[in-house]
Design a protein around this motif. Structure first.
Motif, PDB file in Angstrom:
ATOM      1  N   PHE A   1      -2.601  -4.043  -0.483  1.00 50.89           N
ATOM      2  CA  PHE A   1      -3.931  -4.623  -0.639  1.00 50.89           C
ATOM      3  C   PHE A   1      -4.184  -5.517   0.567  1.00 50.89           C
ATOM      4  O   PHE A   1      -3.247  -6.023   1.182  1.00 50.89           O
ATOM      5  N   SER A   2      -5.453  -5.729   0.912  1.00 50.79           N
ATOM      6  CA  SER A   2      -5.766  -6.665   1.982  1.00 50.79           C
ATOM      7  C   SER A   2      -6.876  -7.587   1.498  1.00 50.79           C
ATOM      8  O   SER A   2      -7.567  -7.290   0.525  1.00 50.79           O
TER       9      SER A   2
ATOM     10  N   VAL B   1      -5.443 -15.792  -1.597  1.00 47.14           N
ATOM     11  CA  VAL B   1      -6.157 -14.705  -0.946  1.00 47.14           C
ATOM     12  C   VAL B   1      -7.071 -14.026  -1.961  1.00 47.14           C
ATOM     13  O   VAL B   1      -6.696 -13.855  -3.122  1.00 47.14           O
ATOM     14  N   ARG B   2      -8.255 -13.626  -1.511  1.00 43.17           N
ATOM     15  CA  ARG B   2      -9.159 -12.831  -2.371  1.00 43.17           C
ATOM     16  C   ARG B   2      -8.944 -11.369  -2.018  1.00 43.17           C
ATOM     17  O   ARG B   2      -9.185 -10.967  -0.892  1.00 43.17           O
ATOM     18  N   ILE B   3      -8.460 -10.612  -2.995  1.00 38.58           N
ATOM     19  CA  ILE B   3      -8.291  -9.173  -2.774  1.00 38.58           C
ATOM     20  C   ILE B   3      -9.233  -8.431  -3.731  1.00 38.58           C
ATOM     21  O   ILE B   3      -9.596  -8.947  -4.779  1.00 38.58           O
ATOM     22  N   GLU B   4      -9.617  -7.225  -3.336  1.00 40.08           N
ATOM     23  CA  GLU B   4     -10.520  -6.440  -4.179  1.00 40.08           C
ATOM     24  C   GLU B   4      -9.696  -5.528  -5.077  1.00 40.08           C
ATOM     25  O   GLU B   4      -8.903  -4.706  -4.609  1.00 40.08           O
TER      26      GLU B   4
ATOM     27  N   GLN C   1      -2.725  -8.383   5.167  1.00 39.59           N
ATOM     28  CA  GLN C   1      -2.305  -7.254   4.334  1.00 39.59           C
ATOM     29  C   GLN C   1      -1.055  -7.695   3.582  1.00 39.59           C
ATOM     30  O   GLN C   1      -0.182  -8.352   4.147  1.00 39.59           O
ATOM     31  N   VAL C   2      -0.972  -7.339   2.310  1.00 37.30           N
ATOM     32  CA  VAL C   2       0.201  -7.661   1.504  1.00 37.30           C
ATOM     33  C   VAL C   2       1.272  -6.619   1.807  1.00 37.30           C
ATOM     34  O   VAL C   2       1.018  -5.418   1.682  1.00 37.30           O
TER      35      VAL C   2
ATOM     36  N   PHE D   1       4.197 -16.766   1.929  1.00 38.13           N
ATOM     37  CA  PHE D   1       4.039 -16.436   3.347  1.00 38.13           C
ATOM     38  C   PHE D   1       4.737 -15.129   3.709  1.00 38.13           C
ATOM     39  O   PHE D   1       4.225 -14.346   4.496  1.00 38.13           O
ATOM     40  N   ASP D   2       5.939 -14.908   3.152  1.00 36.03           N
ATOM     41  CA  ASP D   2       6.689 -13.712   3.557  1.00 36.03           C
ATOM     42  C   ASP D   2       6.190 -12.428   2.894  1.00 36.03           C
ATOM     43  O   ASP D   2       6.691 -11.355   3.163  1.00 36.03           O
ATOM     44  N   GLN D   3       5.177 -12.524   2.040  1.00 38.10           N
ATOM     45  CA  GLN D   3       4.600 -11.338   1.394  1.00 38.10           C
ATOM     46  C   GLN D   3       3.426 -10.772   2.184  1.00 38.10           C
ATOM     47  O   GLN D   3       2.933  -9.701   1.849  1.00 38.10           O
ATOM     48  N   ILE D   4       2.973 -11.498   3.207  1.00 33.97           N
ATOM     49  CA  ILE D   4       1.754 -11.070   3.893  1.00 33.97           C
ATOM     50  C   ILE D   4       1.974 -11.004   5.408  1.00 33.97           C
ATOM     51  O   ILE D   4       2.901 -11.594   5.952  1.00 33.97           O
TER      52      ILE D   4
END
Length: 173
Positions: free
Chosen positions: A136-137, A152-155, A127-128, A167-170
């Motif tokens: 978003f995840s 990452v693939r997000i919708e 998860q962001v 790294f620190d965003q997720i």
């Protein structure tokens, strides 16, 4: 050569550090001198700037105008480095190069190799937690430990979109 190879400082034209590094490495490869000239380095540090609310990380040379060379000092190695295009000379009195001391090498962190521990793996669902894609995840496709980023693939808007995140965003879900 029972003694250890030492680090020497080479003065270059300003802005030519990376060219000099590449030129020395090419000559070493072509002449098969990789047992005499072991390593060539342009020490850099990552500087993070925040402009208009956006973080930008830039790589900045710590010693502009200088290249560090780890080598065994022989007449041939001196000649090769000294006569590389862009090199103005070794640092030292006259034409006598002075090697860096062990203490100087340690303080400069030249030989320190950064190890990055990654708690994520390919396929993990995350998860962001902050940034433009907050809440978003998606699933991790690629991990770049040296840059400390993941792809990452997000919708979004009904379709999957690849996004690069730090790294620190997720966080793992």
């Amino acid at each position: 050569m029972s003694e250890k190879a030492k680090w020497y400082v080479v003065h270059t034209y300003s802005g030519h550090e990376n060219k000099v590094k590449a030129n020395i490495e090419k000559i070493v490869e072509n002449r098969g001198m990789d047992d005499i000239i072991l390593e060539v380095a342009v020490p850099t540090e990552d500087v993070t700037e925040i402009k208009n609310g956006k973080r930008k990380t830039k790589s900045r040379k710590i010693f502009p105008g200088y290249v560090l060379v780890k080598m065994f000092m022989t007449d041939e190695s001196w000649y090769v480095v000294r006569n590389t295009r862009g090199v103005t000379g070794f640092v030292g009195p006259g034409s006598k190069p002075i090697p860096l001391t062990e203490d100087e090498v340690r303080k400069m962190g030249i030989e320190k190799h950064r190890v990055v521990h990654v708690e994520f793996k390919k396929g993990d669902v995350i998860q962001v937690v902050y940034g433009p894609f907050q809440n978003f995840s998606g699933a991790i496709e690629e991990i770049h430990p040296e840059k400390q980023t993941v792809k990452v693939r997000i919708e979004m808007f009904g379709r999957e979109t690849p996004v690069e995140l730090e790294f620190d965003q997720i966080e793992k879900l």
